[in-house]
Scaffold this motif. Sequence first.
Motif, PDB file in Angstrom:
ATOM      1  N   GLY A 189      -1.249  11.176   0.190  1.00  0.00           N
ATOM      2  CA  GLY A 189      -1.836  11.003  -1.132  1.00  0.00           C
ATOM      3  C   GLY A 189      -2.870   9.904  -1.229  1.00  0.00           C
ATOM      4  N   HIS A 190      -3.364   9.423  -0.070  1.00  0.00           N
ATOM      5  CA  HIS A 190      -4.397   8.385  -0.088  1.00  0.00           C
ATOM      6  C   HIS A 190      -5.559   8.840  -0.960  1.00  0.00           C
ATOM      7  CE1 HIS A 190      -7.550   5.660   1.295  1.00  0.00           C
ATOM      8  NE2 HIS A 190      -6.631   4.933   1.912  1.00  0.00           N
ATOM      9  N   PRO A 191      -6.061   7.982  -1.850  1.00  0.00           N
ATOM     10  CA  PRO A 191      -7.076   8.426  -2.820  1.00  0.00           C
ATOM     11  C   PRO A 191      -8.399   8.862  -2.203  1.00  0.00           C
ATOM     12  CG  PRO A 191      -6.715   6.049  -2.950  1.00  0.00           C
ATOM     13  CD  PRO A 191      -5.638   6.596  -2.089  1.00  0.00           C
ATOM     14  N   THR A 192      -8.721   8.394  -0.988  1.00  0.00           N
ATOM     15  CA  THR A 192     -10.003   8.765  -0.375  1.00  0.00           C
ATOM     16  C   THR A 192      -9.868   9.398   0.998  1.00  0.00           C
ATOM     17  OG1 THR A 192     -10.266   6.532   0.569  1.00  0.00           O
ATOM     18  CG2 THR A 192     -11.214   6.945  -1.629  1.00  0.00           C
ATOM     19  N   ASP A 193      -8.666   9.355   1.586  1.00  0.00           N
ATOM     20  CA  ASP A 193      -8.486   9.871   2.947  1.00  0.00           C
ATOM     21  C   ASP A 193      -7.103  10.493   3.064  1.00  0.00           C
ATOM     22  OD1 ASP A 193      -8.383  10.424   5.629  1.00  0.00           O
ATOM     23  OD2 ASP A 193      -8.504   8.339   6.301  1.00  0.00           O
ATOM     24  N   SER A 194      -7.025  11.797   2.864  1.00  0.00           N
ATOM     25  CA  SER A 194      -5.723  12.472   2.879  1.00  0.00           C
ATOM     26  C   SER A 194      -5.076  12.449   4.256  1.00  0.00           C
ATOM     27  CB  SER A 194      -5.880  13.922   2.402  1.00  0.00           C
ATOM     28  OG  SER A 194      -6.753  14.632   3.262  1.00  0.00           O
ATOM     29  N   ALA A 195      -5.872  12.165   5.310  1.00  0.00           N
ATOM     30  CA  ALA A 195      -5.315  12.099   6.657  1.00  0.00           C
ATOM     31  C   ALA A 195      -4.782  10.713   7.004  1.00  0.00           C
ATOM     32  CB  ALA A 195      -6.391  12.508   7.673  1.00  0.00           C
ATOM     33  N   SER A 196      -4.964   9.742   6.103  1.00  0.00           N
ATOM     34  CA  SER A 196      -4.506   8.386   6.385  1.00  0.00           C
ATOM     35  C   SER A 196      -2.988   8.352   6.561  1.00  0.00           C
ATOM     36  CB  SER A 196      -4.896   7.446   5.239  1.00  0.00           C
ATOM     37  OG  SER A 196      -4.286   6.174   5.412  1.00  0.00           O
ATOM     38  N   PRO A 197      -2.506   7.629   7.577  1.00  0.00           N
ATOM     39  CA  PRO A 197      -1.051   7.534   7.774  1.00  0.00           C
ATOM     40  C   PRO A 197      -0.378   6.570   6.813  1.00  0.00           C
ATOM     41  CG  PRO A 197      -2.184   6.207   9.412  1.00  0.00           C
ATOM     42  CD  PRO A 197      -3.251   6.913   8.630  1.00  0.00           C
ATOM     43  N   LYS A 198      -1.150   5.867   5.999  1.00  0.00           N
ATOM     44  CA  LYS A 198      -0.589   4.850   5.123  1.00  0.00           C
ATOM     45  C   LYS A 198      -0.089   5.453   3.808  1.00  0.00           C
ATOM     46  CE  LYS A 198      -1.489   1.301   7.749  1.00  0.00           C
ATOM     47  NZ  LYS A 198      -0.362   0.534   8.370  1.00  0.00           N
ATOM     48  N   PHE A 199       1.133   5.113   3.447  1.00  0.00           N
ATOM     49  CA  PHE A 199       1.678   5.497   2.143  1.00  0.00           C
ATOM     50  C   PHE A 199       2.804   4.539   1.788  1.00  0.00           C
ATOM     51  CE2 PHE A 199       4.016   7.924   5.305  1.00  0.00           C
ATOM     52  CZ  PHE A 199       5.326   7.947   4.860  1.00  0.00           C
ATOM     53  N   GLY A 200       3.219   4.553   0.537  1.00  0.00           N
ATOM     54  CA  GLY A 200       4.144   3.527   0.071  1.00  0.00           C
ATOM     55  C   GLY A 200       5.479   3.985  -0.448  1.00  0.00           C
ATOM     56  N   VAL A 201       5.754   5.299  -0.412  1.00  0.00           N
ATOM     57  CA  VAL A 201       7.033   5.758  -0.958  1.00  0.00           C
ATOM     58  C   VAL A 201       7.437   7.071  -0.302  1.00  0.00           C
ATOM     59  CG1 VAL A 201       5.873   6.895  -2.909  1.00  0.00           C
ATOM     60  CG2 VAL A 201       8.307   6.329  -3.082  1.00  0.00           C
ATOM     61  N   TYR A 202       8.723   7.183   0.029  1.00  0.00           N
ATOM     62  CA  TYR A 202       9.299   8.438   0.514  1.00  0.00           C
ATOM     63  C   TYR A 202       9.742   9.290  -0.677  1.00  0.00           C
ATOM     64  CZ  TYR A 202       9.960   5.729   4.870  1.00  0.00           C
ATOM     65  OH  TYR A 202       9.787   4.944   5.985  1.00  0.00           O
ATOM     66  N   PRO A 203       9.865  10.606  -0.487  1.00  0.00           N
ATOM     67  CA  PRO A 203      10.351  11.458  -1.583  1.00  0.00           C
ATOM     68  C   PRO A 203      11.681  10.992  -2.162  1.00  0.00           C
ATOM     69  CG  PRO A 203       9.440  12.820   0.164  1.00  0.00           C
ATOM     70  CD  PRO A 203       9.442  11.404   0.692  1.00  0.00           C
ATOM     71  N   ASP A 204      12.590  10.499  -1.303  1.00  0.00           N
ATOM     72  CA  ASP A 204      13.897  10.022  -1.771  1.00  0.00           C
ATOM     73  C   ASP A 204      13.784   8.922  -2.820  1.00  0.00           C
ATOM     74  OD1 ASP A 204      15.171  11.701  -0.065  1.00  0.00           O
ATOM     75  OD2 ASP A 204      15.947  10.161   1.284  1.00  0.00           O
ATOM     76  N   ASP A 205      12.723   8.126  -2.705  1.00  0.00           N
ATOM     77  CA  ASP A 205      12.610   6.934  -3.543  1.00  0.00           C
ATOM     78  C   ASP A 205      11.628   7.103  -4.699  1.00  0.00           C
ATOM     79  OD1 ASP A 205      14.391   5.554  -1.794  1.00  0.00           O
ATOM     80  OD2 ASP A 205      12.734   5.304  -0.383  1.00  0.00           O
ATOM     81  N   LEU A 206      11.225   8.334  -4.960  1.00  0.00           N
ATOM     82  CA  LEU A 206      10.275   8.583  -6.043  1.00  0.00           C
ATOM     83  C   LEU A 206      10.795   8.173  -7.424  1.00  0.00           C
ATOM     84  CD1 LEU A 206       8.475  11.927  -5.124  1.00  0.00           C
ATOM     85  CD2 LEU A 206       7.403   9.722  -5.624  1.00  0.00           C
ATOM     86  N   PRO A 207      12.079   8.343  -7.736  1.00  0.00           N
ATOM     87  CA  PRO A 207      12.523   7.950  -9.085  1.00  0.00           C
ATOM     88  C   PRO A 207      12.234   6.491  -9.423  1.00  0.00           C
ATOM     89  CG  PRO A 207      14.147   9.392  -8.099  1.00  0.00           C
ATOM     90  CD  PRO A 207      13.150   9.081  -7.019  1.00  0.00           C
ATOM     91  N   VAL A 208      12.570   5.557  -8.522  1.00  0.00           N
ATOM     92  CA  VAL A 208      12.312   4.147  -8.818  1.00  0.00           C
ATOM     93  C   VAL A 208      10.811   3.858  -8.755  1.00  0.00           C
ATOM     94  CG1 VAL A 208      12.594   3.274  -6.447  1.00  0.00           C
ATOM     95  CG2 VAL A 208      13.086   1.777  -8.400  1.00  0.00           C
ATOM     96  N   PHE A 209      10.098   4.519  -7.853  1.00  0.00           N
ATOM     97  CA  PHE A 209       8.641   4.352  -7.772  1.00  0.00           C
ATOM     98  C   PHE A 209       7.978   4.775  -9.081  1.00  0.00           C
ATOM     99  CE2 PHE A 209       4.467   6.253  -6.847  1.00  0.00           C
ATOM    100  CZ  PHE A 209       3.821   5.195  -6.229  1.00  0.00           C
ATOM    101  N   GLN A 210       8.370   5.935  -9.589  1.00  0.00           N
ATOM    102  CA  GLN A 210       7.778   6.414 -10.839  1.00  0.00           C
ATOM    103  C   GLN A 210       8.155   5.508 -12.004  1.00  0.00           C
ATOM    104  OE1 GLN A 210       9.430  10.345 -10.584  1.00  0.00           O
ATOM    105  NE2 GLN A 210       7.630  11.185  -9.523  1.00  0.00           N
ATOM    106  N   TRP A 211       9.345   4.907 -11.930  1.00  0.00           N
ATOM    107  CA  TRP A 211       9.750   3.979 -12.987  1.00  0.00           C
ATOM    108  C   TRP A 211       8.869   2.729 -12.994  1.00  0.00           C
ATOM    109  CZ3 TRP A 211      11.882  -0.948 -11.981  1.00  0.00           C
ATOM    110  CH2 TRP A 211      12.250  -1.664 -13.137  1.00  0.00           C
ATOM    111  N   PHE A 212       8.696   2.077 -11.836  1.00  0.00           N
ATOM    112  CA  PHE A 212       7.929   0.830 -11.882  1.00  0.00           C
ATOM    113  C   PHE A 212       6.421   1.059 -11.967  1.00  0.00           C
ATOM    114  CE2 PHE A 212       8.309   0.983  -7.086  1.00  0.00           C
ATOM    115  CZ  PHE A 212       6.971   0.851  -6.744  1.00  0.00           C
TER     116      PHE A 212
END
Length: 444
Positions: free
Chosen positions: A193-216
């Motif tokens: 989901g990188h805003p400019t490079d969808s192939a980037s390996p960098k990301f900050g949340v796993y699907p398991d942790d989306l509830p708390v991510f979406q909260w904060f």
Amino acid sequence: MHGTYEAEAPGGGTGPYTMSDIERWAPEPDKRPGRTAFQRDRARVLHSAALRRLAGKTQVVAPGSSAQAWDASPRTRLTHSLECAQVGRELGAALGCDPDLVETACLAHDLGHPPFGHNGERVLSEIAEPCGGFEGNAQSLRLLARLEPKRFLEAGPGSESDPGSSPQPVSVGLNLTRAALDAATKYPWTRGGHPTDSASPKFGVYPDDLPVFQWFREGAPAERKCFEAQVMDWSDDVAYSVHDVEDGLHAGHLDPNMLLAEPERREVFAVAATRYAPDADHGELAEALDRLLEQEWWPHGYDGSAVAQARLKDATSQLIGRFCLAAEGATRTAYGSGRLTRYAAELVVPRAVRLECAVLKAVADCYVLQRPDLERLRADQRVVLNELATALIARAPDGLDPQFRALFGDADSDTARLRVVVDQIAALTDVSARSLHARLTRDQ
């Protein structure tokens, strides 16, 4: 936004953080009144086992890897995090952020790094492919919000595979404030989901942790880092670019005179343009390096003597000050003298300074990270982690620590069980990874 929370500010003033900013995923009373919410966050990270484990994770030069007497105590992930926190706290305070909030983010930013650093990260990414991959920054959030034992909800539902089972307490990790979790999130998007490079390996949340991510992240602009996270990110860049070069000099891997020779310079610029400043040409990078070499404090002729070490320390201080003051000045020019927090501003780092930082990263990359002996070591590390993962997947829960053994037992799918194994490996230090590998593969 639920009113205003007056967080303690530099000089004893107060600041514009809202009550929403200091909310916690699981509400809890403050058992020691008089502290701010962000002071509590900082204390929780500082006292965490995850932070202590970083002392056993190599930053650049592995302890004992150099014959040089003055290289007896190279930096680890822990000392890097402490240094990043000092840089970030001062820069954040100068710009009007709550200093405890920025320091919390800096202390937390590397918690998810696995054994053997970025090399281990790449191995775990391949191993974890069936369960959503692995990324050190996403793992840091997982530790903060789930894995580090500090706070539990009293009870959750029974196991999905056995709905009639007794409710189990649900961990909420350190249960940091909304603002602290946001400030510690360098890449606020999911995998791909990188805003400019969808192939980037960098990301900050796993699907398991989306509830708390979406909260904060509630109400935050999509894919935009908050101001405190930007300060943390630049402080990280400053700390490791400067200190990696310092460690390389201490260890005898880098001769400053090499940076005056044209073949070596071309190699540095090629690495910088490929990895750290893809929008820069060799001419710009040469100008950036030459600006640093022309400074009277640059450690030319470093020989490891006490006088040379003192000059190197001064150069380290000068570089950090140069990079931070440039960012502070440019940001103030853009936004004025008020307190800058959350989504009220963007950190402005002049291009010339970004390129100087990129060149330093490339210097460390060329002369420290790309050494032939390190590639042999990295190959061995990859074997250790792959064999360890294979053994744990085959034998789990045998080999798992009690915390992860319980999570493995509660997991209701193969992918969930694989994630637990990956969490266990990521929690190991360099030494404990080798020790567990030896124990589990001894009889194979």
